[in-house]
Scaffold this active site. Sequence first.
Site, PDB file in Angstrom:
ATOM      1  N   SER A 124       0.762  -1.200   0.118  1.00  0.00           N
ATOM      2  CA  SER A 124      -0.070  -0.019  -0.026  1.00  0.00           C
ATOM      3  C   SER A 124       0.837   1.276  -0.108  1.00  0.00           C
ATOM      4  O   SER A 124       1.886   1.291   0.661  1.00  0.00           O
ATOM      5  CB  SER A 124      -0.960  -0.075   1.256  1.00  0.00           C
ATOM      6  OG  SER A 124      -1.288   1.275   1.302  1.00  0.00           O
ATOM      7  N   TYR A 148      -1.847  -1.265  10.751  1.00  0.00           N
ATOM      8  CA  TYR A 148      -2.300  -1.778   9.433  1.00  0.00           C
ATOM      9  C   TYR A 148      -0.970  -1.316   8.560  1.00  0.00           C
ATOM     10  O   TYR A 148      -0.511  -2.317   7.796  1.00  0.00           O
ATOM     11  CB  TYR A 148      -3.640  -1.127   9.002  1.00  0.00           C
ATOM     12  CG  TYR A 148      -3.577  -1.514   7.421  1.00  0.00           C
ATOM     13  CD1 TYR A 148      -4.002  -2.524   6.926  1.00  0.00           C
ATOM     14  CD2 TYR A 148      -3.443  -0.389   6.505  1.00  0.00           C
ATOM     15  CE1 TYR A 148      -4.084  -2.981   5.524  1.00  0.00           C
ATOM     16  CE2 TYR A 148      -3.471  -0.553   4.912  1.00  0.00           C
ATOM     17  CZ  TYR A 148      -3.808  -1.929   4.664  1.00  0.00           C
ATOM     18  OH  TYR A 148      -3.879  -2.122   3.352  1.00  0.00           O
ATOM     19  N   LYS A 152       2.160  -4.006   6.365  1.00  0.00           N
ATOM     20  CA  LYS A 152       2.451  -3.894   4.870  1.00  0.00           C
ATOM     21  C   LYS A 152       4.144  -3.778   4.877  1.00  0.00           C
ATOM     22  O   LYS A 152       4.690  -4.280   4.066  1.00  0.00           O
ATOM     23  CB  LYS A 152       1.787  -2.686   4.302  1.00  0.00           C
ATOM     24  CG  LYS A 152       0.296  -2.718   4.127  1.00  0.00           C
ATOM     25  CD  LYS A 152      -0.080  -4.355   3.201  1.00  0.00           C
ATOM     26  CE  LYS A 152      -1.567  -4.609   3.333  1.00  0.00           C
ATOM     27  NZ  LYS A 152      -1.910  -5.871   2.686  1.00  0.00           N
TER      28      LYS A 152
HETATM   29  P1  NAD Z   1     -11.165  -6.878   0.926  1.00  0.00           P
HETATM   30  O1  NAD Z   1     -11.161  -7.227   2.541  1.00  0.00           O
HETATM   31  O2  NAD Z   1     -12.141  -6.714   0.178  1.00  0.00           O
HETATM   32  O3  NAD Z   1     -10.172  -8.734   0.496  1.00  0.00           O
HETATM   33  C1  NAD Z   1      -9.420  -9.196   1.435  1.00  0.00           C
HETATM   34  C2  NAD Z   1      -9.878 -10.596   1.543  1.00  0.00           C
HETATM   35  O4  NAD Z   1      -9.175 -11.361   2.329  1.00  0.00           O
HETATM   36  C3  NAD Z   1     -11.444 -10.577   1.979  1.00  0.00           C
HETATM   37  O5  NAD Z   1     -12.067 -11.484   1.101  1.00  0.00           O
HETATM   38  C4  NAD Z   1     -11.107 -11.453   3.475  1.00  0.00           C
HETATM   39  O6  NAD Z   1     -12.224 -12.144   3.407  1.00  0.00           O
HETATM   40  C5  NAD Z   1      -9.975 -12.339   3.011  1.00  0.00           C
HETATM   41  N1  NAD Z   1      -8.985 -12.585   4.211  1.00  0.00           N
HETATM   42  C6  NAD Z   1      -8.583 -11.681   5.295  1.00  0.00           C
HETATM   43  N2  NAD Z   1      -7.818 -12.311   5.829  1.00  0.00           N
HETATM   44  C7  NAD Z   1      -7.677 -13.924   5.542  1.00  0.00           C
HETATM   45  C8  NAD Z   1      -6.955 -14.991   5.918  1.00  0.00           C
HETATM   46  N3  NAD Z   1      -6.388 -15.024   6.970  1.00  0.00           N
HETATM   47  N4  NAD Z   1      -7.332 -16.059   5.090  1.00  0.00           N
HETATM   48  C9  NAD Z   1      -8.018 -16.122   4.144  1.00  0.00           C
HETATM   49  N5  NAD Z   1      -8.628 -14.975   3.719  1.00  0.00           N
HETATM   50  C10 NAD Z   1      -8.669 -13.757   4.384  1.00  0.00           C
HETATM   51  O7  NAD Z   1      -9.984  -5.939   1.004  1.00  0.00           O
HETATM   52  P2  NAD Z   1      -9.328  -5.514  -0.412  1.00  0.00           P
HETATM   53  O8  NAD Z   1      -9.571  -3.903  -0.737  1.00  0.00           O
HETATM   54  O9  NAD Z   1      -9.641  -6.357  -1.573  1.00  0.00           O
HETATM   55  O10 NAD Z   1      -7.749  -5.492  -0.333  1.00  0.00           O
HETATM   56  C11 NAD Z   1      -6.947  -6.495  -0.645  1.00  0.00           C
HETATM   57  C12 NAD Z   1      -5.500  -6.411  -0.454  1.00  0.00           C
HETATM   58  O11 NAD Z   1      -5.047  -4.982  -0.809  1.00  0.00           O
HETATM   59  C13 NAD Z   1      -5.382  -6.305   1.188  1.00  0.00           C
HETATM   60  O12 NAD Z   1      -4.139  -6.815   1.642  1.00  0.00           O
HETATM   61  C14 NAD Z   1      -5.304  -4.939   1.640  1.00  0.00           C
HETATM   62  O13 NAD Z   1      -4.507  -4.489   2.595  1.00  0.00           O
HETATM   63  C15 NAD Z   1      -4.500  -4.304   0.309  1.00  0.00           C
HETATM   64  N6  NAD Z   1      -4.917  -2.893   0.098  1.00  0.00           N
HETATM   65  C16 NAD Z   1      -6.103  -2.527  -0.251  1.00  0.00           C
HETATM   66  C17 NAD Z   1      -6.308  -1.330  -0.701  1.00  0.00           C
HETATM   67  C18 NAD Z   1      -7.579  -0.562  -0.763  1.00  0.00           C
HETATM   68  O14 NAD Z   1      -7.903   0.706  -0.408  1.00  0.00           O
HETATM   69  N7  NAD Z   1      -8.648  -1.366  -0.899  1.00  0.00           N
HETATM   70  C19 NAD Z   1      -5.121  -0.410  -0.748  1.00  0.00           C
HETATM   71  C20 NAD Z   1      -3.884  -0.773  -0.423  1.00  0.00           C
HETATM   72  C21 NAD Z   1      -3.831  -2.101  -0.314  1.00  0.00           C
END
Ligand code: NAD
Length: 331
Positions: A124, A148, A152
């Site tokens: 991120s 959080y 990362k």
């Molecule tokens: P999201 O919550 O929609 O998707 C994450 C998924 O991971 C969910 O479906 C959740 O059920 C699953 N999950 C969490 N812990 C788990 C585990 N231990 N085992 C199996 N499944 C698990 O989030 P997103 O927005 O799709 O984000 C995806 C990734 O991108 C994450 O790592 C997040 O930190 C990163 N990210 C997101 C953003 C954003 O703004 N959305 C920005 C930067 C980074």
Amino acid sequence: MNILVTGGTGYIGSHTSVALIEAGHEIVVADNLCNSKASTIDRIKEITGKEVTFYQVDVTGEEALDRLFSKHHFDGVIHFAGLKAVGESVEKPLLYYYNNTVSTMVLSKFCLKNKVKKFIFSSSATVYGDNKVPFVETMELLPTTNPYGETKAISERILKDVANVNPDFEVSILRYFNPVGAHESGLIGEAPTGIPNNIMPYITQVAKGKLEKLKIFGNDYPTVDGTGVRDYIHVMDLAEGHVVALEHLTPGVHIYNLGTGHGASVLQLVHTFEEANGVKIPYEIVGRRPGDIAESYADVSKAERELGWTTKRDIYQMCRDAWNFERNFKE
Ligand code: NAD
Ligand code: UDP
């Protein structure tokens, strides 16, 4: 390639699953459904017309991963699974550190054990902290104000140390800026539970009448109009960035910013949303949100140069697709 997509029923994972299938890859999705629904798999099938293998597993669990890696041969893993609510990470630091870093360690361990060479990690822009914009991959990472962000930075460090002693390991660390929008079909998108933390789902819920008005967190930042500036990127551009990163992997660790390279202020985003969709978004200015920075946008020249990747969808399309998803979304 045959790719394990962890977190593949989540927001970014589901869009990337579609992009991977459309690019001709086979996928297996693993998600514990702590922040998503199994029905997303049906939506992915509906969009792509392809079967998708799904396992409801926690990717911090070694036994479940052992079974998964024995059953399937993977060419690569794209690791989206993680917890992402900044405020909650302050309340529950152990949960966040455990889930987000142990999953990275256990998955990389199983990759090495099973000779799975390719690993893509969801990082991120938050790791840049309050650096000077635009953020460049070579900048020193600054401490973030919440667990959080630290998960990362720590996961990035773990992957670098692991790759350092495993020269065949091919790792891509993708630093996302602000993903918004939805697949153009309106079948998948961002559907947070409870009151959204992020701005776009908040705006779409105001547009739908589920929330009364947007609270804009501060108009006294040193920016174009005083409101916070972010690099919003269409989630399908981000998804396609993963496919390109996967197809370009070579041994070692490669870090890329995935953003548009342009910042938009909160007020600019609100006005674009109103114009693009012909709806009014009532708002009020409130105090700054603790931990927020004034500006965040990417230098995207490395991804452009090395991957030949640039974004194709503008902020109007982000607003249209976000609203199209919310309008059709049923709880
Ligand atoms: P999201 O919550 O929609 O998707 C994450 C998924 O991971 C969910 O479906 C959740 O059920 C699953 N999950 C969490 N812990 C788990 C585990 N231990 N085992 C199996 N499944 C698990 O989030 P997103 O927005 O799709 O984000 C995806 C990734 O991108 C994450 O790592 C997040 O930190 C990163 N990210 C997101 C953003 C954003 O703004 N959305 C920005 C930067 C980074
Ligand atoms: N923001 C806002 N009201 C909200 C949510 C967010 O004014 O209800 C602002 C926030 O201060 C920031 C921008 O919108 O300037 C993007 O915030 P978001 O939480 O979506 O992403 P991040 O903080 O991770 O960049």
